[in-house]
Design a protein around this motif. Structure first.
Motif, PDB file in Angstrom:
ATOM      1  N   ASP A  79       0.862  -1.189   0.000  1.00  0.00           N
ATOM      2  CA  ASP A  79       0.000   0.000   0.000  1.00  0.00           C
ATOM      3  C   ASP A  79       0.896   1.236   0.000  1.00  0.00           C
ATOM      4  O   ASP A  79       1.747   1.388   0.880  1.00  0.00           O
ATOM      5  N   GLU A  80       0.677   2.121  -0.961  1.00  0.00           N
ATOM      6  CA  GLU A  80       1.406   3.388  -0.995  1.00  0.00           C
ATOM      7  C   GLU A  80       0.459   4.490  -0.507  1.00  0.00           C
ATOM      8  O   GLU A  80      -0.626   4.647  -1.041  1.00  0.00           O
ATOM      9  N   VAL A  81       0.882   5.222   0.505  1.00  0.00           N
ATOM     10  CA  VAL A  81       0.009   6.143   1.222  1.00  0.00           C
ATOM     11  C   VAL A  81       0.523   7.573   1.040  1.00  0.00           C
ATOM     12  O   VAL A  81       1.721   7.826   1.175  1.00  0.00           O
ATOM     13  N   ASP A  82      -0.381   8.498   0.728  1.00  0.00           N
ATOM     14  CA  ASP A  82       0.004   9.902   0.553  1.00  0.00           C
ATOM     15  C   ASP A  82       0.674  10.447   1.817  1.00  0.00           C
ATOM     16  O   ASP A  82       0.259  10.102   2.932  1.00  0.00           O
ATOM     17  N   THR A  83       1.651  11.318   1.635  1.00  0.00           N
ATOM     18  CA  THR A  83       2.395  11.810   2.810  1.00  0.00           C
ATOM     19  C   THR A  83       1.516  12.664   3.732  1.00  0.00           C
ATOM     20  O   THR A  83       1.821  12.773   4.925  1.00  0.00           O
ATOM     21  N   ASP A  84       0.422  13.227   3.219  1.00  0.00           N
ATOM     22  CA  ASP A  84      -0.537  13.920   4.096  1.00  0.00           C
ATOM     23  C   ASP A  84      -1.230  12.946   5.059  1.00  0.00           C
ATOM     24  O   ASP A  84      -1.749  13.369   6.099  1.00  0.00           O
ATOM     25  N   ASN A  85      -1.291  11.694   4.664  1.00  0.00           N
ATOM     26  CA  ASN A  85      -2.079  10.706   5.414  1.00  0.00           C
ATOM     27  C   ASN A  85      -1.227   9.833   6.315  1.00  0.00           C
ATOM     28  O   ASN A  85      -1.742   8.928   6.951  1.00  0.00           O
ATOM     29  N   TRP A  86       0.078  10.091   6.356  1.00  0.00           N
ATOM     30  CA  TRP A  86       0.992   9.292   7.181  1.00  0.00           C
ATOM     31  C   TRP A  86       1.591  10.203   8.248  1.00  0.00           C
ATOM     32  O   TRP A  86       2.218  11.214   7.932  1.00  0.00           O
ATOM     33  N   GLY A  87       1.374   9.840   9.487  1.00  0.00           N
ATOM     34  CA  GLY A  87       1.906  10.645  10.583  1.00  0.00           C
ATOM     35  C   GLY A  87       2.913   9.879  11.411  1.00  0.00           C
ATOM     36  O   GLY A  87       2.763   8.671  11.621  1.00  0.00           O
ATOM     37  N   ILE A  88       3.913  10.579  11.873  1.00  0.00           N
ATOM     38  CA  ILE A  88       4.835  10.029  12.863  1.00  0.00           C
ATOM     39  C   ILE A  88       5.307  11.194  13.730  1.00  0.00           C
ATOM     40  O   ILE A  88       5.461  12.321  13.243  1.00  0.00           O
ATOM     41  N   GLY A  89       5.453  10.915  15.025  1.00  0.00           N
ATOM     42  CA  GLY A  89       5.860  11.996  15.926  1.00  0.00           C
ATOM     43  C   GLY A  89       4.803  13.083  16.039  1.00  0.00           C
ATOM     44  O   GLY A  89       5.105  14.233  16.381  1.00  0.00           O
ATOM     45  N   GLY A  90       3.535  12.724  15.738  1.00  0.00           N
ATOM     46  CA  GLY A  90       2.453  13.682  15.899  1.00  0.00           C
ATOM     47  C   GLY A  90       2.231  14.629  14.735  1.00  0.00           C
ATOM     48  O   GLY A  90       1.361  15.493  14.796  1.00  0.00           O
ATOM     49  N   GLU A  91       3.017  14.466  13.671  1.00  0.00           N
ATOM     50  CA  GLU A  91       2.789  15.335  12.506  1.00  0.00           C
ATOM     51  C   GLU A  91       2.889  14.525  11.214  1.00  0.00           C
ATOM     52  O   GLU A  91       3.460  13.432  11.185  1.00  0.00           O
ATOM     53  N   SER A  92       2.315  15.086  10.153  1.00  0.00           N
ATOM     54  CA  SER A  92       2.309  14.359   8.884  1.00  0.00           C
ATOM     55  C   SER A  92       3.711  14.350   8.273  1.00  0.00           C
ATOM     56  O   SER A  92       4.539  15.223   8.546  1.00  0.00           O
ATOM     57  N   VAL A  93       3.948  13.362   7.412  1.00  0.00           N
ATOM     58  CA  VAL A  93       5.230  13.303   6.706  1.00  0.00           C
ATOM     59  C   VAL A  93       5.380  14.530   5.803  1.00  0.00           C
ATOM     60  O   VAL A  93       6.483  15.053   5.645  1.00  0.00           O
ATOM     61  N   THR A  94       4.280  15.013   5.243  1.00  0.00           N
ATOM     62  CA  THR A  94       4.338  16.245   4.439  1.00  0.00           C
ATOM     63  C   THR A  94       4.946  17.387   5.262  1.00  0.00           C
ATOM     64  O   THR A  94       5.864  18.082   4.786  1.00  0.00           O
ATOM     65  N   ALA A  95       4.461  17.575   6.476  1.00  0.00           N
ATOM     66  CA  ALA A  95       4.974  18.643   7.345  1.00  0.00           C
ATOM     67  C   ALA A  95       6.437  18.397   7.721  1.00  0.00           C
ATOM     68  O   ALA A  95       7.255  19.327   7.723  1.00  0.00           O
ATOM     69  N   ARG A  96       6.779  17.145   7.983  1.00  0.00           N
ATOM     70  CA  ARG A  96       8.158  16.819   8.358  1.00  0.00           C
ATOM     71  C   ARG A  96       9.130  17.090   7.219  1.00  0.00           C
ATOM     72  O   ARG A  96      10.235  17.604   7.445  1.00  0.00           O
ATOM     73  N   ARG A  97       8.726  16.752   5.998  1.00  0.00           N
ATOM     74  CA  ARG A  97       9.602  16.999   4.848  1.00  0.00           C
ATOM     75  C   ARG A  97       9.900  18.509   4.722  1.00  0.00           C
ATOM     76  O   ARG A  97      11.027  18.897   4.406  1.00  0.00           O
ATOM     77  N   LYS A  98       8.897  19.333   4.986  1.00  0.00           N
ATOM     78  CA  LYS A  98       9.076  20.792   4.839  1.00  0.00           C
ATOM     79  C   LYS A  98      10.085  21.348   5.834  1.00  0.00           C
ATOM     80  O   LYS A  98      10.769  22.328   5.569  1.00  0.00           O
ATOM     81  N   THR A  99      10.140  20.734   7.021  1.00  0.00           N
ATOM     82  CA  THR A  99      11.054  21.233   8.049  1.00  0.00           C
ATOM     83  C   THR A  99      12.357  20.428   8.073  1.00  0.00           C
ATOM     84  O   THR A  99      13.140  20.548   9.007  1.00  0.00           O
ATOM     85  N   GLY A 100      12.560  19.617   7.028  1.00  0.00           N
ATOM     86  CA  GLY A 100      13.844  18.930   6.886  1.00  0.00           C
ATOM     87  C   GLY A 100      14.039  17.727   7.780  1.00  0.00           C
ATOM     88  O   GLY A 100      15.151  17.213   7.902  1.00  0.00           O
ATOM     89  N   LYS A 101      12.944  17.242   8.400  1.00  0.00           N
ATOM     90  CA  LYS A 101      13.084  16.044   9.239  1.00  0.00           C
ATOM     91  C   LYS A 101      13.155  14.796   8.367  1.00  0.00           C
ATOM     92  O   LYS A 101      12.591  14.740   7.290  1.00  0.00           O
TER      93      LYS A 101
END
Lengths: 67, 67, 67, 67, 67, 67
Positions: free
Chosen positions: E45-67
């Motif tokens: 299953d490939e899941v959109d980064t908006d729909n995958w969270g870790i550490g309380g935030e989405s992967v989309t948000a993490r990518r923006k802050t360089g995590k």
């Protein structure tokens, strides 16, 4: 960050075998897709043979008829 | 109508703690997305630490080494 | 280390709403069971209304009849 | 080749009932979509009533209040 | 007869990479537990980064802050 | 209150076929286990053939070689 769920029938897999599965899948995801092992989660579900069906019958029934 | 599956390691969560999880997730879905609590289903799976891996090793092994 | 899968019908949840769900569930698991937010994974699946059934009919059909 | 996961509360389903579920779902997939029964997998998960929530409370709690 | 579900973020995995994952997991289950490759099912299953969270935030948000 | 997840390859199932699946599974759970249709949830996932493996190869590859 991948999540892997491995579902097998409950037929005596040892803790050591399950540890090898966990290690192997984690390495495979790193080798194939560059996924970070530190955040790769692997969950193994062992399911009673009464509760697993294939070919329209339970694994319990299949074992009895030598399938 | 949402379906939520929460998977955790089996490490002694009480019935009361699980009831709070169920209530909390149901309220969150209503507050965030307007979902009807009456048809929100929450299922909690508790998984043996031998069967849960992260970082390439089982949680059982991690607990032993103090991780 | 929990893994949470939230399944909802695909009916226009925004990225902001989904971010609130992710944050809320992660906080709930910390507050209720002491789970580490850093390794809590939340995955949201949005499912077409043709593919979601309740009461023996699809959500698409239910919407048409005002249910 | 379909995979079907049926999740129910653990309330005494017999092996015979589960065998009928497996057979019935497999036949339904063949009749509806022409799926090959030989490779249709059905897995039944029975979940403790403490771990299943609907309407914001566990099934254990609902049973006590006659719901 | 195992069923394996691999969930990853949708970030451009190629058909060839996914084929290698399928082959690798199937071989691992045979080598580790003697499972029959012919009936081993692997679903990615490939899941959109908006729909995958870790550490309380989405992967989309993490990518923006360089995590 | 059951939750049923049906996973099939994405190969053109129509809305009508999926509606029949939903109705059929719901009726089967009522007939077999006395489950209340009103709270039976059925979710169908359609998966790309590149992402579904059996016998160590993707369904896409199998279709090309006539399997």
């Amino acid at each position: 960050m991948p999540y892997v769920n491995i579902r097998i029938t409950r037929e005596g897999a040892s803790a050591e075998q399950k540890a090898r599965l966990i290690r192997g899948v984690t390495e495979l995801l790193q080798a194939t897709l560059g996924k970070n092992p530190a955040t790769t989660v692997v969950v193994i579900d062992e399911v009673d043979t009464d509760n697993w069906g294939i070919g329209g019958e339970s694994v319990t029934a299949r074992r009895k008829t030598g399938k």
